[in-house]
Design a protein around this motif. Structure first.
Motif, PDB file in Angstrom:
ATOM      1  N   CYS A  38       0.943  -1.218   0.052  1.00 25.54           N
ATOM      2  CA  CYS A  38       0.304   0.026   0.030  1.00 25.54           C
ATOM      3  C   CYS A  38       1.048   1.286   0.149  1.00 25.54           C
ATOM      4  O   CYS A  38       0.322   2.344  -0.390  1.00 25.54           O
ATOM      5  CB  CYS A  38      -1.078  -0.128   1.048  1.00 25.54           C
ATOM      6  N   ASN A  39       2.094   1.059   0.510  1.00 25.41           N
ATOM      7  CA  ASN A  39       3.020   2.436   0.305  1.00 25.41           C
ATOM      8  C   ASN A  39       3.442   2.605  -0.887  1.00 25.41           C
ATOM      9  O   ASN A  39       3.902   3.660  -1.361  1.00 25.41           O
ATOM     10  CB  ASN A  39       4.305   2.132   1.014  1.00 25.41           C
ATOM     11  N   PHE A  40       3.265   1.700  -2.182  1.00 28.48           N
ATOM     12  CA  PHE A  40       3.859   1.909  -3.302  1.00 28.48           C
ATOM     13  C   PHE A  40       2.677   1.951  -4.209  1.00 28.48           C
ATOM     14  O   PHE A  40       2.727   2.634  -5.398  1.00 28.48           O
ATOM     15  CB  PHE A  40       4.766   0.928  -3.646  1.00 28.48           C
ATOM     16  N   PHE A  41       1.449   1.332  -4.173  1.00 28.45           N
ATOM     17  CA  PHE A  41       0.290   1.386  -5.370  1.00 28.45           C
ATOM     18  C   PHE A  41      -0.412   2.368  -5.189  1.00 28.45           C
ATOM     19  O   PHE A  41      -1.157   2.821  -6.404  1.00 28.45           O
ATOM     20  CB  PHE A  41      -0.415   0.088  -5.145  1.00 28.45           C
ATOM     21  N   CYS A  42      -0.621   3.413  -4.308  1.00 29.96           N
ATOM     22  CA  CYS A  42      -1.546   4.450  -4.481  1.00 29.96           C
ATOM     23  C   CYS A  42      -0.754   5.850  -4.989  1.00 29.96           C
ATOM     24  O   CYS A  42       0.270   5.948  -4.983  1.00 29.96           O
ATOM     25  CB  CYS A  42      -1.538   5.094  -2.710  1.00 29.96           C
ATOM     26  N   PRO A  43      -1.459   5.952  -5.996  1.00 31.55           N
ATOM     27  CA  PRO A  43      -0.662   7.104  -6.938  1.00 31.55           C
ATOM     28  C   PRO A  43      -0.531   8.450  -6.029  1.00 31.55           C
ATOM     29  O   PRO A  43       0.152   9.335  -6.789  1.00 31.55           O
ATOM     30  CB  PRO A  43      -1.600   7.189  -8.149  1.00 31.55           C
ATOM     31  N   SER A  44      -1.218   8.705  -5.050  1.00 33.48           N
ATOM     32  CA  SER A  44      -1.248   9.950  -4.200  1.00 33.48           C
ATOM     33  C   SER A  44      -0.613   9.828  -3.081  1.00 33.48           C
ATOM     34  O   SER A  44      -0.719  10.616  -2.190  1.00 33.48           O
ATOM     35  CB  SER A  44      -2.553  10.831  -4.489  1.00 33.48           C
ATOM     36  N   ASP A  45       0.186   8.727  -2.864  1.00 35.04           N
ATOM     37  CA  ASP A  45       0.769   8.536  -1.431  1.00 35.04           C
ATOM     38  C   ASP A  45       0.098   8.919  -0.349  1.00 35.04           C
ATOM     39  O   ASP A  45       0.149   9.343   0.747  1.00 35.04           O
ATOM     40  CB  ASP A  45       2.016   9.242  -1.476  1.00 35.04           C
ATOM     41  N   VAL A  46      -1.137   8.191  -0.215  1.00 38.94           N
ATOM     42  CA  VAL A  46      -2.217   8.354   0.864  1.00 38.94           C
ATOM     43  C   VAL A  46      -1.687   7.363   2.122  1.00 38.94           C
ATOM     44  O   VAL A  46      -1.714   7.704   3.288  1.00 38.94           O
ATOM     45  CB  VAL A  46      -3.496   7.826   0.500  1.00 38.94           C
ATOM     46  N   TYR A  47      -0.901   6.280   1.896  1.00 42.22           N
ATOM     47  CA  TYR A  47      -0.678   5.298   2.865  1.00 42.22           C
ATOM     48  C   TYR A  47       0.910   5.423   3.192  1.00 42.22           C
ATOM     49  O   TYR A  47       1.610   5.604   2.162  1.00 42.22           O
ATOM     50  CB  TYR A  47      -0.967   3.857   2.344  1.00 42.22           C
ATOM     51  N   LEU A  48       1.080   5.412   4.471  1.00 44.59           N
ATOM     52  CA  LEU A  48       2.503   5.474   4.866  1.00 44.59           C
ATOM     53  C   LEU A  48       2.865   4.531   6.352  1.00 44.59           C
ATOM     54  O   LEU A  48       2.052   4.480   7.189  1.00 44.59           O
ATOM     55  CB  LEU A  48       2.938   6.979   5.522  1.00 44.59           C
ATOM     56  N   TRP A  49       3.726   3.831   6.159  1.00 43.51           N
ATOM     57  CA  TRP A  49       3.879   2.747   7.306  1.00 43.51           C
ATOM     58  C   TRP A  49       4.956   3.561   8.262  1.00 43.51           C
ATOM     59  O   TRP A  49       5.734   4.029   7.930  1.00 43.51           O
ATOM     60  CB  TRP A  49       4.697   1.459   6.565  1.00 43.51           C
ATOM     61  N   HIS A  50       4.519   3.372   9.616  1.00 46.69           N
ATOM     62  CA  HIS A  50       5.431   3.920  10.416  1.00 46.69           C
ATOM     63  C   HIS A  50       6.132   3.095  11.512  1.00 46.69           C
ATOM     64  O   HIS A  50       5.455   1.977  12.048  1.00 46.69           O
ATOM     65  CB  HIS A  50       4.744   4.893  11.388  1.00 46.69           C
ATOM     66  N   ASP A  51       7.508   2.718  11.147  1.00 41.47           N
ATOM     67  CA  ASP A  51       7.880   1.717  11.882  1.00 41.47           C
ATOM     68  C   ASP A  51       7.857   1.757  13.490  1.00 41.47           C
ATOM     69  O   ASP A  51       7.614   0.553  14.121  1.00 41.47           O
ATOM     70  CB  ASP A  51       9.550   1.554  11.539  1.00 41.47           C
ATOM     71  N   GLN A  52       8.142   2.814  14.104  1.00 41.44           N
ATOM     72  CA  GLN A  52       8.001   3.128  15.633  1.00 41.44           C
ATOM     73  C   GLN A  52       6.756   2.616  16.165  1.00 41.44           C
ATOM     74  O   GLN A  52       6.618   1.917  17.116  1.00 41.44           O
ATOM     75  CB  GLN A  52       8.372   4.311  16.212  1.00 41.44           C
ATOM     76  N   GLU A  53       5.658   2.998  15.476  1.00 43.55           N
ATOM     77  CA  GLU A  53       4.236   2.989  15.891  1.00 43.55           C
ATOM     78  C   GLU A  53       3.619   1.354  15.298  1.00 43.55           C
ATOM     79  O   GLU A  53       2.929   1.058  15.938  1.00 43.55           O
ATOM     80  CB  GLU A  53       3.394   3.947  15.403  1.00 43.55           C
ATOM     81  N   ARG A  54       4.401   1.218  14.402  1.00 36.74           N
ATOM     82  CA  ARG A  54       3.952  -0.342  13.786  1.00 36.74           C
ATOM     83  C   ARG A  54       2.480  -0.123  13.358  1.00 36.74           C
ATOM     84  O   ARG A  54       1.797  -0.983  13.663  1.00 36.74           O
ATOM     85  CB  ARG A  54       4.206  -1.409  14.587  1.00 36.74           C
ATOM     86  N   MET A  55       2.309   0.944  12.484  1.00 42.36           N
ATOM     87  CA  MET A  55       1.052   1.054  11.846  1.00 42.36           C
ATOM     88  C   MET A  55       0.892   1.799  10.719  1.00 42.36           C
ATOM     89  O   MET A  55       2.006   2.379  10.222  1.00 42.36           O
ATOM     90  CB  MET A  55       0.031   1.798  12.816  1.00 42.36           C
TER      91      MET A  55
END
Length: 94
Positions: A38-55
């Motif tokens: 999901c961090n790559f398929f969205c053309p408008s960068d809606v999704y972002l993974w946060h390592d520290q929060e694990r979300m």
């Protein structure tokens, strides 16, 4: 000359609702997903993974309503609906 995603998003008008029309159904599924597509398929960068929060965060205000996320998540973990009436995207050029 190539434009950034932010510059391209400037060519649209978006009236954001107070409530997101995109919902991650289970953050544990995202935490166990190894490649985070999901961090790559969205053309408008809606999704972002946060390592520290694990979300995965969802910037629904930038969504262009293409529907890619509801089809491309291999776990069907993203609930996507059209924004309610009066909200959502308006294209300036076409």
């Amino acid at each position: 000359m190539s434009q950034s995603i932010e510059e391209r998003l400037f060519t649209i008008r978006y009236k954001a609702d107070d409530k997101s029309h995109l919902v991650i159904e289970d953050q544990l599924v995202c935490a166990t997903c190894t490649d985070k597509p999901c961090n790559f398929f969205c053309p408008s960068d809606v999704y972002l993974w946060h390592d520290q929060e694990r979300m995965t965060s969802v910037a629904y205000e930038s969504c262009i309503e293409c529907g890619t996320c509801r089809l491309a998540c291999p776990y069907y973990n993203i609930e996507w609906v059209y924004p309610k009436g009066g909200y959502g995207i308006t294209y300036k050029y076409g």
